[in-house]
Design an enzyme around this catalytic site. Sequence first.
Site, PDB file in Angstrom:
ATOM      1  N   LYS A 177       0.888  -1.257   0.093  1.00 32.61           N
ATOM      2  CA  LYS A 177       0.044  -0.238  -0.078  1.00 32.61           C
ATOM      3  C   LYS A 177       0.762   1.335   0.077  1.00 32.61           C
ATOM      4  O   LYS A 177       1.552   1.642   0.886  1.00 32.61           O
ATOM      5  CB  LYS A 177      -0.901   0.041   1.329  1.00 32.61           C
ATOM      6  CG  LYS A 177      -2.109   1.165   1.150  1.00 32.61           C
ATOM      7  CD  LYS A 177      -2.359   1.552   2.465  1.00 32.61           C
ATOM      8  CE  LYS A 177      -1.730   2.902   3.034  1.00 32.61           C
ATOM      9  NZ  LYS A 177      -1.695   3.822   2.006  1.00 32.61           N
ATOM     10  N   GLU A 180      -1.521   7.250  -0.155  1.00 28.42           N
ATOM     11  CA  GLU A 180      -2.484   7.536  -0.918  1.00 28.42           C
ATOM     12  C   GLU A 180      -2.493   8.801  -1.820  1.00 28.42           C
ATOM     13  O   GLU A 180      -3.113   9.194  -2.774  1.00 28.42           O
ATOM     14  CB  GLU A 180      -3.993   7.910  -0.208  1.00 28.42           C
ATOM     15  CG  GLU A 180      -3.604   8.534   1.126  1.00 28.42           C
ATOM     16  CD  GLU A 180      -3.260   8.074   2.480  1.00 28.42           C
ATOM     17  OE1 GLU A 180      -2.260   7.155   2.441  1.00 28.42           O
ATOM     18  OE2 GLU A 180      -3.880   8.442   3.580  1.00 28.42           O
ATOM     19  N   GLY A 230       6.828   5.319   7.735  1.00 27.42           N
ATOM     20  CA  GLY A 230       6.056   6.571   7.839  1.00 27.42           C
ATOM     21  C   GLY A 230       6.179   7.299   9.277  1.00 27.42           C
ATOM     22  O   GLY A 230       7.192   7.132   9.738  1.00 27.42           O
ATOM     23  N   GLY A 231       5.129   7.846   9.750  1.00 30.03           N
ATOM     24  CA  GLY A 231       5.311   8.718  10.708  1.00 30.03           C
ATOM     25  C   GLY A 231       5.054   7.864  12.249  1.00 30.03           C
ATOM     26  O   GLY A 231       4.742   6.896  12.139  1.00 30.03           O
ATOM     27  N   GLY A 235       2.698   4.808  12.684  1.00 30.32           N
ATOM     28  CA  GLY A 235       3.557   3.402  13.286  1.00 30.32           C
ATOM     29  C   GLY A 235       3.315   2.870  14.456  1.00 30.32           C
ATOM     30  O   GLY A 235       3.227   1.643  14.544  1.00 30.32           O
ATOM     31  N   GLU A 252       9.959   1.808  10.156  1.00 28.94           N
ATOM     32  CA  GLU A 252      10.860   3.043   9.874  1.00 28.94           C
ATOM     33  C   GLU A 252      10.324   4.178   9.883  1.00 28.94           C
ATOM     34  O   GLU A 252       9.348   4.587   9.202  1.00 28.94           O
ATOM     35  CB  GLU A 252      11.352   2.678   8.294  1.00 28.94           C
ATOM     36  CG  GLU A 252      12.335   1.589   8.103  1.00 28.94           C
ATOM     37  CD  GLU A 252      13.447   1.404   8.714  1.00 28.94           C
ATOM     38  OE1 GLU A 252      14.100   2.628   8.942  1.00 28.94           O
ATOM     39  OE2 GLU A 252      14.205   0.252   9.080  1.00 28.94           O
ATOM     40  N   CYS A 291      13.241  11.793   5.797  1.00 26.45           N
ATOM     41  CA  CYS A 291      13.292  11.497   7.243  1.00 26.45           C
ATOM     42  C   CYS A 291      14.602  11.670   7.711  1.00 26.45           C
ATOM     43  O   CYS A 291      14.489  11.891   9.197  1.00 26.45           O
ATOM     44  CB  CYS A 291      12.892   9.820   7.225  1.00 26.45           C
ATOM     45  SG  CYS A 291      13.966   8.930   6.269  1.00 26.45           S
ATOM     46  N   GLU A 394       9.289  16.530  14.686  1.00 29.15           N
ATOM     47  CA  GLU A 394       9.451  16.315  13.160  1.00 29.15           C
ATOM     48  C   GLU A 394       8.658  17.501  12.429  1.00 29.15           C
ATOM     49  O   GLU A 394       7.401  17.185  12.349  1.00 29.15           O
ATOM     50  CB  GLU A 394       9.186  14.887  12.833  1.00 29.15           C
ATOM     51  CG  GLU A 394      10.124  14.936  11.218  1.00 29.15           C
ATOM     52  CD  GLU A 394       9.729  13.306  10.817  1.00 29.15           C
ATOM     53  OE1 GLU A 394       8.469  12.654  11.044  1.00 29.15           O
ATOM     54  OE2 GLU A 394      10.624  12.687  10.286  1.00 29.15           O
TER      55      GLU A 394
HETATM   56  P1  NAD Z   1       2.104   8.491   7.489  1.00 32.25           P
HETATM   57  O1  NAD Z   1       2.490   7.715   8.787  1.00 32.25           O
HETATM   58  O2  NAD Z   1       1.103   9.450   7.462  1.00 32.25           O
HETATM   59  O3  NAD Z   1       1.832   7.376   6.175  1.00 32.25           O
HETATM   60  C1  NAD Z   1       2.652   6.582   6.162  1.00 32.25           C
HETATM   61  C2  NAD Z   1       1.955   5.369   5.336  1.00 32.25           C
HETATM   62  O4  NAD Z   1       0.890   4.701   6.268  1.00 32.25           O
HETATM   63  C3  NAD Z   1       0.927   5.762   4.463  1.00 32.25           C
HETATM   64  O5  NAD Z   1       0.693   4.638   3.350  1.00 32.25           O
HETATM   65  C4  NAD Z   1      -0.529   5.845   4.917  1.00 32.25           C
HETATM   66  O6  NAD Z   1      -1.660   5.747   4.209  1.00 32.25           O
HETATM   67  C5  NAD Z   1      -0.323   4.633   5.964  1.00 32.25           C
HETATM   68  N1  NAD Z   1      -1.248   4.913   7.065  1.00 32.25           N
HETATM   69  C6  NAD Z   1      -1.562   5.929   7.730  1.00 32.25           C
HETATM   70  N2  NAD Z   1      -2.176   5.355   9.085  1.00 32.25           N
HETATM   71  C7  NAD Z   1      -2.216   4.209   8.748  1.00 32.25           C
HETATM   72  C8  NAD Z   1      -2.617   3.074   9.809  1.00 32.25           C
HETATM   73  N3  NAD Z   1      -3.724   3.596  11.009  1.00 32.25           N
HETATM   74  N4  NAD Z   1      -2.462   1.874   9.652  1.00 32.25           N
HETATM   75  C9  NAD Z   1      -1.684   1.508   8.608  1.00 32.25           C
HETATM   76  N5  NAD Z   1      -1.202   2.216   7.873  1.00 32.25           N
HETATM   77  C10 NAD Z   1      -1.536   3.801   7.938  1.00 32.25           C
HETATM   78  O7  NAD Z   1       3.555   9.234   6.827  1.00 32.25           O
HETATM   79  P2  NAD Z   1       3.907  10.108   5.601  1.00 32.25           P
HETATM   80  O8  NAD Z   1       3.246  11.500   6.001  1.00 32.25           O
HETATM   81  O9  NAD Z   1       3.273   9.416   4.377  1.00 32.25           O
HETATM   82  O10 NAD Z   1       5.374  10.123   5.843  1.00 32.25           O
HETATM   83  C11 NAD Z   1       6.239  10.985   6.320  1.00 32.25           C
HETATM   84  C12 NAD Z   1       6.800  10.255   7.368  1.00 32.25           C
HETATM   85  O11 NAD Z   1       7.587   8.986   7.280  1.00 32.25           O
HETATM   86  C13 NAD Z   1       7.682  10.989   8.161  1.00 32.25           C
HETATM   87  O12 NAD Z   1       7.712  11.013   9.650  1.00 32.25           O
HETATM   88  C14 NAD Z   1       9.164  10.574   7.860  1.00 32.25           C
HETATM   89  O13 NAD Z   1      10.382  10.658   8.764  1.00 32.25           O
HETATM   90  C15 NAD Z   1       8.821   9.000   7.623  1.00 32.25           C
HETATM   91  N6  NAD Z   1       9.714   8.426   6.835  1.00 32.25           N
HETATM   92  C16 NAD Z   1      10.795   7.507   7.344  1.00 32.25           C
HETATM   93  C17 NAD Z   1      11.565   7.014   6.852  1.00 32.25           C
HETATM   94  C18 NAD Z   1      12.734   5.989   7.300  1.00 32.25           C
HETATM   95  O14 NAD Z   1      13.439   5.331   6.747  1.00 32.25           O
HETATM   96  N7  NAD Z   1      12.916   5.897   8.647  1.00 32.25           N
HETATM   97  C19 NAD Z   1      11.794   7.176   5.326  1.00 32.25           C
HETATM   98  C20 NAD Z   1      10.766   7.873   4.864  1.00 32.25           C
HETATM   99  C21 NAD Z   1       9.771   8.430   5.569  1.00 32.25           C
END
Ligand code: NAD
Length: 500
Positions: A177, A180, A230-231, A235, A252, A291, A394
């Site tokens: 996934k 979006e 993700g965030g 997470g 991550e 990130c 962040e």
């Molecule tokens: P986000 O957490 O909003 O979304 C990430 C993904 O998770 C998306 O596909 C989203 O649809 C999905 N998601 C959201 N809520 C969910 C839930 N309840 N259950 C399952 N999936 C869910 O993050 P973002 O805004 O897309 O990305 C930015 C974040 O990602 C920043 O915090 C950044 O630091 C982090 N990031 C980390 C790394 C790393 O390697 N550590 C790399 C890239 C980005």
Amino acid sequence: MSAEETIHVGGRWRAALAGETREIVDPADATILAVVAEGAEADADDAITAARRAFDEGPWPRTPVAERAALLRRTAALLRRDREELGLLESRDAGKTVEEGRVDVDCVADAFDYFAGLAAGQSAGRVVDAGTDSVHSVVVYEPVGVCALITPWNYPLLQASWKVAPALVAGNTFVLKPSEITPMTTVALVRLLTEAGLPEGVANLVTGPGHSVGARFAGHPGVDLVSFTGGLVSGTKVARSAADTVKKVALELGGKNPNVVFADACATEEGFDTAVDQALNAAFIHSGQVCSAGSRLIVEESVRERFVAELARRAGRIRLGRGTEDGVECGPLVSPQQLEKTEYYVDAAIAEGAVVRSGGRRPEPSATRPANGYFYEPTVLDRCERTMRVVREEVFGPVLTVETFTTEDEAVALANDTEYGLAGGVWTSDAGRARRVAGRLRHGTVWINDFHPYLPQAEWGGFGKSGVGRELGPSGLAEYREAKHVYQNLDPKPVRWFAG
Ligand code: NAD
């Protein structure tokens, strides 16, 4: 195939079961780039069923590793063939410059090649010395099963590749996934996997939101592992959902990454120029939506004024605009929400006493910067304190905070004063100090006299709330494998524990 058929299940492309769609927006001018399927729980269930069947009954988990590696290599070649097209698509979808998009595609192809080579070069198992000739004991590594792969919007194709490549070469099937808001290149990647010859049902893709599709993936009993990038907030939810079904979990998450500059690094003009240039790159590449962005500059007090003045001067000259335009160095933020979040943090910092040395506002529109785009000027905030929210949380925007120190201990304490622990840099001409400080930093990656490079053969991941597990390197493959101990008694006899 119509434009909305972006869900791939069991080898077929289709629209969302409920017929819902989503408009994908170009962040440079808020126009509609594409319309994709907006999947929901039922689509997630369908994809998991297909992945489960392909794992339990299909050929992929039982395909020799050399053949799986060959498929990865063919995919890498196809990615390189489509480099221009994919780089442009990533630029338009995520707002980054086309050159950044191209570099991403190169890194993705390299990741596929790396995992192909790593897996093909490893032995199938490890013979264990059982201490007797009558026992043959071996540890073998098997695929985990159905993997749910969930990725963010800032590096859509790259983050997908760090999961897809090791998952596949280890023999797993997956449900994927993408974010979006930036799904386009992930759809393209799944097409390339099919073109490379991946059997039906191995790679399943559901475009759709996190709260429905992502949450279903994380909580579904048919999924064996969830790998999430993700965030922190999402997470944490993923970890909670996964706990109920005792899945393997890899996370991550975010970072609040320090970039520590000692005065000795600036003792020569060349050293000063390099440290300033790299601090700029650390903080503002992809408008800070990285990130591992070096968003906290921690500079020795004796060089602070000179360093910050030059940094602010150069930040003010960064050419902001649509990522597809020639000469543009930084694109827009990805969404209006991200723009508002950035403004919120900068305003809060000013109210708490930070001093704006450059940026701190939306730029004037121009020929390369449409008025509807989500642009924000690269911002340097001086006189920051470790208690400020902008220093602790962040932002994920083009905002660099400045803190100062006078001793090495103080520098280390400031650098480690974060709940995260993803990455950090140290600039010094003193080799001993470099090693000492690197050793004391509680971050998953430490750069000495550099910032941002990574190697596919070296682990990537975070200490603290930056995550659980590692991507890339041998550990990045191990995440997708189960170890099984096979103990064979070559001379079985009764044990007579029970008299019976
Ligand atoms: P986000 O957490 O909003 O979304 C990430 C993904 O998770 C998306 O596909 C989203 O649809 C999905 N998601 C959201 N809520 C969910 C839930 N309840 N259950 C399952 N999936 C869910 O993050 P973002 O805004 O897309 O990305 C930015 C974040 O990602 C920043 O915090 C950044 O630091 C982090 N990031 C980390 C790394 C790393 O390697 N550590 C790399 C890239 C980005």
